[in-house]
Design a protein around this motif. Structure first.
Motif, PDB file in Angstrom:
ATOM      1  N   GLU A 198       0.823  -1.223   0.000  1.00 29.19           N
ATOM      2  CA  GLU A 198       0.000   0.000   0.000  1.00 29.19           C
ATOM      3  C   GLU A 198       0.849   1.262   0.000  1.00 29.19           C
ATOM      4  O   GLU A 198       0.325   2.363  -0.215  1.00 29.19           O
ATOM      5  CB  GLU A 198      -0.948   0.002   1.201  1.00 29.19           C
ATOM      6  CG  GLU A 198      -0.320   0.305   2.554  1.00 29.19           C
ATOM      7  CD  GLU A 198       0.369  -0.877   3.205  1.00 29.19           C
ATOM      8  OE1 GLU A 198       0.775  -0.745   4.377  1.00 29.19           O
ATOM      9  OE2 GLU A 198       0.489  -1.934   2.544  1.00 29.19           O
ATOM     10  N   ARG A 199       2.158   1.129   0.211  1.00 27.92           N
ATOM     11  CA  ARG A 199       3.041   2.290   0.195  1.00 27.92           C
ATOM     12  C   ARG A 199       3.690   2.510  -1.172  1.00 27.92           C
ATOM     13  O   ARG A 199       4.428   3.479  -1.360  1.00 27.92           O
ATOM     14  CB  ARG A 199       4.131   2.140   1.254  1.00 27.92           C
ATOM     15  CG  ARG A 199       3.589   2.111   2.680  1.00 27.92           C
ATOM     16  CD  ARG A 199       4.720   1.945   3.679  1.00 27.92           C
ATOM     17  NE  ARG A 199       4.204   1.788   5.045  1.00 27.92           N
ATOM     18  CZ  ARG A 199       4.962   1.500   6.095  1.00 27.92           C
ATOM     19  NH1 ARG A 199       6.287   1.362   5.938  1.00 27.92           N
ATOM     20  NH2 ARG A 199       4.429   1.352   7.288  1.00 27.92           N
ATOM     21  N   ALA A 200       3.443   1.617  -2.111  1.00 26.61           N
ATOM     22  CA  ALA A 200       3.968   1.787  -3.461  1.00 26.61           C
ATOM     23  C   ALA A 200       3.245   2.938  -4.153  1.00 26.61           C
ATOM     24  O   ALA A 200       2.156   3.352  -3.732  1.00 26.61           O
ATOM     25  CB  ALA A 200       3.788   0.496  -4.257  1.00 26.61           C
TER      26      ALA A 200
ATOM     27  N   GLY B 165       1.023   6.197  -2.137  1.00 26.12           N
ATOM     28  CA  GLY B 165       0.390   4.940  -1.794  1.00 26.12           C
ATOM     29  C   GLY B 165      -1.095   5.063  -1.528  1.00 26.12           C
ATOM     30  O   GLY B 165      -1.770   5.966  -2.017  1.00 26.12           O
TER      31      GLY B 165
END
Length: 366
Positions: free
Chosen positions: A47-49, A352
């Motif tokens: 989810e941080r991409a 993200g």
């Protein structure tokens, strides 16, 4: 320049790994081919991409982004996990016409399909197969109806350049019939859930091979929008398309197509236009801001929610004729968002996912 417009779109959405040029080198084509065969790297926090688009598979949130990342949340964006993905190209758009059936598209003209609500994905199409299909169709047209050399040469060039061109939009009218669009006028259709694909380029009036960024449908009507003000509309579920005169010669990144013939367009620098009831006339809609419009969603009540790159989400209660002055505010830069059943919004972007907001202005809830 059109390549610049692609970068504007992608930078609005997420940083992309591969540049798009007028002609691909063999080295670039080979790199794309490699990542089309390499599964997405497993991340501790997917989810941080950098994420480009987000959709809903029933109550599940599914977001796509750089290096083939697809991340899922079953608790409204509180926690996320990564799906199994067979490619590591940047993914640019996603659509679930049903809670189980979904499609994602991206660089290398990749088309991925999930039959289990986004848990696992398989490749249905890529730039190599797409180019071969275009060449086959062009040769058949030349033999059957004497079609000119232009279409055949364009298809041969597509094959020669390799899988360097991204798909940028995907929309399925139901669980079997879908359309994907992308850079340099790429457009393909399936009528059997992706088991087979056919090029749409011969049905679309796009002599300049303009980039196509967005596609949407309502009922039998289907709309496509892209660079230099191109707007295309079909009233027969994609069997034929007509070019719609555009009020604006800049780039559109988002489109909403109404079953009554209405079209709402959003693009660069906050430019928004509405054509109501298929009248053929356009009204400029004041968004009140200068950030590019990147995402349009339709609520269950028929309202439109319109988001810009700066993280503002506006509402239209009149089919796109106007946008409300009150807005939801989300983390910027924003590339796309979804509305959950509890009327909260979850957005994605370069930073993200899990950009969750509950602070809608008083009286502004859809």
């Amino acid at each position: 320049m059109r390549a610049t417009d692609v970068w504007k779109k992608v930078s609005v959405a997420a940083a992309c790994a591969l540049a798009i040029g007028a002609t691909a080198s063999q080295a670039v084509a080979q790199r794309v081919a490699d990542v089309l065969e390499r599964p997405a790297l497993r991340l501790t926090h997917p989810e941080r991409a950098a994420l480009v688009d987000v959709g809903l598979a029933g109550p599940r949130i599914v977001a796509v982004g750089e290096r083939g990342v697809i991340t899922l949340s079953d608790d409204g964006g509180a926690t996320w996990r990564q799906a199994v993905v067979p490619v590591s190209v940047t993914l640019t758009a996603i659509h679930f016409p049903t809670p189980r059936l979904g499609w994602a598209v991206g660089h290398g003209a990749a088309v991925l399909h999930s039959a289990d609500g986004g848990e696992t994905w398989k490749t249905q199409l890529d730039g190599i197969k797409a180019a071969a299909l275009a060449l086959q169709a062009a040769r058949s047209a030349a033999v059957s109806n004497g079609a000119g050399d232009k279409r055949l040469k364009a298809a041969e060039q597509l094959v020669a350049e390799g899988p360097d061109k991204p798909l940028l939009g995907v929309h399925f009218l139901d669980g079997r019939h879908g359309v994907v669009v992308g850079a340099y006028g790429l457009a393909f259709e399936t009528q059997d859930g992706g088991a087979s694909w056919l090029p749409l380029m011969d049905r679309i009036e796009n002599a300049g091979a303009l980039h196509l960024y967005a596609v949407d449908s309502q009922g039998d009507r289907l709309c496509i929008a892209g660079e230099q003000g191109i707007v295309l509309r079909s009233i027969d579920r994609g069997r034929s398309f007509g070019r719609v005169p555009s009020p604006y010669d800049g780039t559109y990144f988002a489109v909403a197509c109404g079953s009554d013939g209405s079209i709402f367009l959003g693009g660069l620098n906050g430019n928004a236009y509405s054509s109501v009831n298929g009248s053929g006339t356009w009204q400029k809609v004041d968004s009140g801001f200068q950030a590019s419009i990147v995402s349009i969603r339709r609520t269950s009540g028929g309202r439109l929610l319109v988001a810009d790159q700066a993280g503002r989400v506006m509402r239209s209660d009149d089919g796109g004729r106007s946008l409300s002055a009150s807005v939801w505010r989300m983390q910027a830069p924003l590339s796309a968002f979804v509305m959950l059943a509890d009327q909260q919004l979850v957005g994605v972007g370069l930073r993200g996912a899990a950009q969750r907001t509950t602070d809608a202005p008083a009286g502004a809830r859809p």
